[in-house]
Design a protein around this motif. Structure first.
Motif, mmCIF file in Angstrom:
data_model
loop_
_atom_site.group_PDB
_atom_site.id
_atom_site.type_symbol
_atom_site.label_atom_id
_atom_site.label_comp_id
_atom_site.label_asym_id
_atom_site.label_seq_id
_atom_site.Cartn_x
_atom_site.Cartn_y
_atom_site.Cartn_z
ATOM 1 N N UNK A 77 0.819 -1.206 0.000
ATOM 2 C CA UNK A 77 0.000 0.000 0.000
ATOM 3 C C UNK A 77 0.853 1.256 0.000
ATOM 4 N N UNK A 78 1.928 1.257 0.776
ATOM 5 C CA UNK A 78 2.742 2.464 0.914
ATOM 6 C C UNK A 78 3.920 2.449 -0.062
ATOM 7 N N UNK A 79 4.848 1.521 0.141
ATOM 8 C CA UNK A 79 6.047 1.490 -0.694
ATOM 9 C C UNK A 79 5.721 1.167 -2.148
ATOM 10 N N UNK A 80 4.820 0.206 -2.361
ATOM 11 C CA UNK A 80 4.453 -0.151 -3.728
ATOM 12 C C UNK A 80 3.786 1.003 -4.463
ATOM 13 N N UNK A 81 2.947 1.745 -3.742
ATOM 14 C CA UNK A 81 2.272 2.886 -4.362
ATOM 15 C C UNK A 81 3.257 3.998 -4.706
ATOM 16 N N UNK A 82 4.265 4.195 -3.865
ATOM 17 C CA UNK A 82 5.279 5.207 -4.165
ATOM 18 C C UNK A 82 5.997 4.853 -5.470
ATOM 19 N N UNK A 83 6.320 3.588 -5.628
ATOM 20 C CA UNK A 83 6.966 3.162 -6.872
ATOM 21 C C UNK A 83 6.090 3.475 -8.077
ATOM 22 N N UNK A 84 4.802 3.220 -7.949
ATOM 23 C CA UNK A 84 3.887 3.411 -9.076
ATOM 24 C C UNK A 84 3.756 4.888 -9.464
ATOM 25 N N UNK A 85 3.761 5.779 -8.485
ATOM 26 C CA UNK A 85 3.536 7.181 -8.801
ATOM 27 C C UNK A 85 4.828 7.970 -9.014
#
Length: 361
Positions: A77-85
């Motif tokens: 939710x946190x680290x993965x989302x940062x990668x995506x954006x």
């Protein structure tokens, strides 16, 4: 006759008798609201039973690797989302606006998220965030700093060190107490449990099963007994037996019910009548899957009985683990332990650096 009418010699005789017979002979607290006629609580010394582990191979993993695995949903939710954006993009205010939404939906809370994003905006202006990895590193440092501002849990200097455990229904409070007793016993401490949840059917039986697994004595009365009396008897028996830690279970209750919160205040007062300074810890057990509602619970319980710390359970099954940061940021209360699974050793002492590393890698 109240406890304050007995002499020291009489008290010692009662303590000796309690150890020999397995019965707590302590009279009930001298507070008017406590049932003076209640029968003494029984002290059970059932032998420890073996604890089977259905997944022994999981125990072989490194502690950090296990924690990272259990926090997988929160990490995504946190680290993965940062990668995506952020990967492949310039880190600017637009990226931070998107990150702000991610953090709020990960239950870091509006106030704590605003603080973290504010710090990151300053770094953007100073051109300190070149890429997604730098962004994650800065966010991780900010989260660790928030945890670093919380008060330290009280040291276990009193004997017995009395812990009162509170929480709403369904958070896994009784199971958590069993795991905590196991953790402290493994450190060489003598632990006693107090079954002051006399409202829920079979609550005392459930706690007694944990006492048998851990190999520690338990103080209990019949269902429907005055919980304040059981709490008092637990401290009395713990003093008489010279145990290191007494952990007192209380009935789960909605934090919005005034009469039930008043009962917690009464239990707290009665414990203090038996031992100055007790309870030394009041720990709230929270279910991480409830997200921001856990923060609301913490606020209201803290107003009622002045919490000293928290245990956050069910982190292994939720993407809402960010609520740990929100609670630390808004209430400054330490997270003492986190629950990341069903096994006895899946209740882990909380470490801010380890938690952040498990989320960000």
């Amino acid at each position: 006759m109240g406890i304050f009418g007995f002499g020291r010699k009489k008290k010692q005789q009662q303590a000796d008798q309690a150890i020999e017979t397995g019965q707590s002979q302590a009279p009930v607290a001298a507070e008017a609201a406590v049932d003076e006629a209640a029968p003494p609580a029984a002290v059970s010394d059932a032998p420890a039973t073996s604890v089977s582990d259905p997944a022994p191979e999981a125990r072989k993993k490194g502690l950090l690797a296990r924690l990272a695995e259990r926090l997988g949903k929160t990490r995504e939710k946190i680290s993965g989302s940062i990668d995506k954006i952020a990967i492949g993009r310039k880190i600017d205010d637009e990226v931070l606006d998107e990150l702000e939404e991610v953090l709020v939906t990960a239950d870091l809370g509006v106030k704590t998220t605003a603080e973290l994003i504010g710090g990151l905006r300053g770094k953007v202006r100073r051109k300190e965030l070149a890429d997604a990895e730098a962004l994650k590193g800065a966010l991780r440092a900010g989260i660790e700093e928030i945890f670093g501002r919380t008060a330290a849990p009280p040291a276990m200097t009193a004997k017995p060190h009395v812990i009162m455990v509170v929480g709403v229904n369904g958070v896994g409070k009784t199971t958590t107490i069993g795991k905590l007793a196991s953790h402290l016993s493994a450190q060489g401490k003598k632990v006693m449990l107090g079954a002051a949840d006399t409202f829920r059917a079979a609550a005392a039986e459930q706690l007694e099963i944990w006492a048998q697994r851990v190999g520690c004595p338990i103080v209990r009365q019949k269902e429907g007994a005055d919980p304040s009396a059981v709490a008092y008897d637990t401290v009395e028996a713990a003093v008489g037996r010279g145990v290191d830690v007494a952990i007192i279970d209380t009935a789960g209750r909605l934090h919005t019910k005034v009469n039930l919160m008043d009962e917690l205040r009464k239990i707290h007062r009665v414990i203090g009548k038996k031992m100055d300074g007790a309870p030394h810890e009041v720990i709230l057990v929270l279910d991480a899957t409830t997200g921001q509602n856990a923060l609301n619970q913490a606020k209201m319980f803290n107003e009622a009985v002045q919490l000293t710390g928290l245990i956050l359970t069910k982190l292994d099954g939720t993407a809402k683990g960010g609520v740990a940061v929100a609670i630390a940021g808004e209430l400054k209360l330490p997270i003492c332990y986190v629950g990341v699974g069903e096994h006895l050793d899946d209740l882990r002492p909380f470490d801010a650096r380890e938690f952040a590393e498990a989320i960000f890698g």
